[in-house]
Design a protein around this motif. Structure first.
Motif, PDB file in Angstrom:
ATOM      1  N   UNK A  20       0.836  -1.201   0.000  1.00 31.10           N
ATOM      2  CA  UNK A  20       0.000   0.000   0.000  1.00 31.10           C
ATOM      3  C   UNK A  20       0.871   1.252   0.000  1.00 31.10           C
ATOM      4  N   UNK A  21       1.913   1.230   0.839  1.00 27.86           N
ATOM      5  CA  UNK A  21       2.833   2.359   0.849  1.00 27.86           C
ATOM      6  C   UNK A  21       3.541   2.537  -0.483  1.00 27.86           C
ATOM      7  N   UNK A  22       3.917   1.420  -1.108  1.00 24.06           N
ATOM      8  CA  UNK A  22       4.589   1.513  -2.407  1.00 24.06           C
ATOM      9  C   UNK A  22       3.681   2.145  -3.451  1.00 24.06           C
ATOM     10  N   UNK A  23       2.402   1.694  -3.480  1.00 19.95           N
ATOM     11  CA  UNK A  23       1.480   2.253  -4.455  1.00 19.95           C
ATOM     12  C   UNK A  23       1.252   3.740  -4.214  1.00 19.95           C
ATOM     13  N   UNK A  24       1.240   4.135  -2.928  1.00 21.80           N
ATOM     14  CA  UNK A  24       1.085   5.557  -2.621  1.00 21.80           C
ATOM     15  C   UNK A  24       2.282   6.345  -3.153  1.00 21.80           C
ATOM     16  N   UNK A  25       3.495   5.785  -2.982  1.00 27.72           N
ATOM     17  CA  UNK A  25       4.679   6.459  -3.508  1.00 27.72           C
ATOM     18  C   UNK A  25       4.633   6.573  -5.026  1.00 27.72           C
ATOM     19  N   UNK A  26       4.168   5.512  -5.679  1.00 24.17           N
ATOM     20  CA  UNK A  26       4.084   5.540  -7.143  1.00 24.17           C
ATOM     21  C   UNK A  26       3.111   6.623  -7.600  1.00 24.17           C
ATOM     22  N   UNK A  27       1.955   6.702  -6.929  1.00 21.47           N
ATOM     23  CA  UNK A  27       0.993   7.739  -7.307  1.00 21.47           C
ATOM     24  C   UNK A  27       1.540   9.142  -7.041  1.00 21.47           C
TER      25      UNK A  27
END
Length: 527
Positions: free
Chosen positions: A43-50
């Motif tokens: 979830x944190x990774x996807x937030x960083x990607x966005x």
């Protein structure tokens, strides 16, 4: 003696089985916790990607802090979010940085990778919160492909560990997050899910299973005391020895009476009911014998009631299917009407333009929308009981050619359009790109292949071979590719895009030595 030997063999087999069950339970529990923790990290990774796609974050503008603060609201396990420049300077962060904005000398800054993949550093003690944290970061690249700093966040390990412990089914277990470098080589590799055995200060024995969450950085350990894990083992061994002896004492006396009157007869009657039910019939409600067990009588009544409920549900599902059929058809009609409204608006707008050159773009758009309307009309008028899951491509292509003739009446006295296609059902999701391809190819041929008052033919063909490979071509006898100029325009881009939707590449070729052809080939799935 054979009974006792068998009982002892069963007892020791139970011991071995319990040991396997315990190990399997530990590995299952640590796997569940691993999935929960990895979900948080993902979830944190996807937030960083966005966030990496946000221009204000990449440039560290005045709105960057507000953007990061909003993103942090939905990430309870994250202590802070920050945008760090390529030289280690913090450009912005969700929470204010009180210590220093220059992290170039920090160990974790040197550990993270400059690439776009998620990298980690730590665990370490967060200077702002005093809590152990794992630094996770995604590297950014500028327009020249050079490193442009990172977007990082600190994963609060204490909060994550507490949350994972709250989700444990057994409160006597202990779950901890540890540095993966402190694990043994076998534990790091998770080879065969090894179980580690250790003793605490109170001399209690614990069995522990470990899984690596972030290689070389973070792992999860799940431990249970052996006194809990093996509490029932000795009880099982005693019962495995005693129960066969007890069963031998009572089995002989009870078997004859119970087998005939409490088992065979009721089961035979239930088998008859099941045969009726399996044949799709509602079985008759027959009363059982008074000496039958109450459980079997209740099972008999429940089977009768179940058959009746299934019959009612089947009729209800048939009614729902009919309602859904009507709703789908109504939806198709509404879509068709909306497309007609769009066509009317385009036609009205085109009439307000004075010159043919000004009307040409709107007329091309109108031709494409008309093609969509044609597909929708064929769906609505389809006799397919599954509501237009397929369309006859022969009818589709014939109507498209007729539509183009009506759209360009001034050119039809010198240009002849021919359409050749065998009857072939195609899926509706292929009908739209086929229609768009044919309309654009015909329009391009009429406009560009026959300049001035030149005459000729345009030939549309669709064939399928024995391997269900479909070949769609639009050919003309016009000036050919050499006469269209060195550059290909928007029409070529659209045709290429429609070809990709069909899973094919656009092919350009000559026709009859002077004209031109555009085509695509794609495979139809087996019926």
């Amino acid at each position: 003696m054979p009974v006792f030997l068998l009982s002892f063999a069963q007892a020791f087999a139970r011991l071995a089985h319990d040991r396997e069950v315990v190990q399997s339970s530990l590995t299952d529990q640590v796997s569940i916790s691993e999935e929960q923790a990895l979900h948080v990290i993902e979830t944190g990774k996807q937030a960083l990607v966005r966030l990496s796609d946000r221009l204000d974050v990449r440039q560290g503008t005045a709105t960057c802090r507000e953007t990061l603060a909003i993103a942090l609201v939905g990430m309870p396990f994250v202590s802070n979010l920050a945008r760090v420049g390529p030289k280690g300077k913090i450009l912005c962060s969700a929470h204010p940085i009180y210590v220093t904005a220059d992290v170039s000398d920090r160990t974790w800054w040197k550990e993270i990778s400059p690439g776009p993949e998620l990298s980690a550093a730590g665990p370490l003690i967060d200077r702002a919160t005093g809590q152990p944290s794992l630094i996770l970061a995604i590297g950014l690249l500028d327009q020249q492909g050079k490193p442009d700093g990172h977007i990082v966040f600190g994963l609060n390990l204490n909060r994550l560990e507490n949350d994972l412990n709250r989700r444990l089914l057994d409160r006597r277990a202990r779950l901890t997050l540890v540095d993966a470098m402190g694990l043994s080589g076998d534990a790091q590799a998770n080879a065969k899910d090894p179980i580690e055995v250790s003793r605490d200060n109170q001399r209690r024995t614990w069995s522990t299973a470990s899984r690596v969450l972030v290689p070389k950085h973070l792992a999860v350990r799940y431990a249970m005391p052996d006194e809990v894990l093996y509490a029932s083992t000795f009880f099982h061994m005693a019962t495995d020895i005693a129960l066969p002896l007890i069963a031998l004492l009572f089995a002989g006396a009870a078997t004859w009476f119970a087998l005939e009157y409490w088992a065979i007869r009721p089961i035979e009657r239930l088998r008859g009911i099941a045969k009726h039910y399996g044949a799709g019939l509602v079985p008759e409600d027959q009363l059982g014998d008074a000496f039958e067990p109450q459980e079997l009588l209740e099972l008999h009544a429940e089977m009768i009631a179940m058959a009746a409920r299934v019959d009612v549900r089947d009729r209800h599902l048939v009614q729902i299917a009919k309602q859904k059929d009507g709703l789908v058809r109504e939806l198709h009609h509404r879509v068709k009407n909306n497309i007609q409204v769009v066509l009317s608006l385009l036609s009205l707008q085109a009439r307000q333009l004075e010159t043919p050159e000004e009307r040409a773009p709107l007329e091309q758009v109108q031709a494409r929308v008309t093609a969509l309307a044609l597909v929708q009309r064929l769906i609505v008028e389809s006799d397919d009981p599954t509501h237009a899951s397929t369309i006859d491509v022969q009818i589709l292509l014939a109507d498209l050619c007729a539509q183009i003739r009506r759209s360009y009446p001034a050119q039809m006295h010198r240009i002849k359009i021919e359409c050749e296609c065998e009857p072939l059902p195609i899926a509706t999701d292929l009908a739209v790109p086929i229609s768009m391809f044919v309309v654009d190819a015909l329009t391009n041929a009429i406009i560009h292949a026959f300049p001035g008052e030149a005459t000729g033919q345009v030939h549309v063909s669709l064939t399928m071979d024995a391997h269900r490979l479909v070949n769609l071509q639009v050919c003309d006898t016009g000036i050919g590719w050499a006469g269209t100029g060195p550059k290909l325009g928007t029409g070529h881009s659209l045709l290429t895009a429609f070809g990709r939707q069909l899973g094919s590449k656009l092919t350009l070729s000559d026709f009859n030595g002077g004209g031109s052809c555009v085509g695509v080939s794609f495979s139809l799935p087996a019926p």
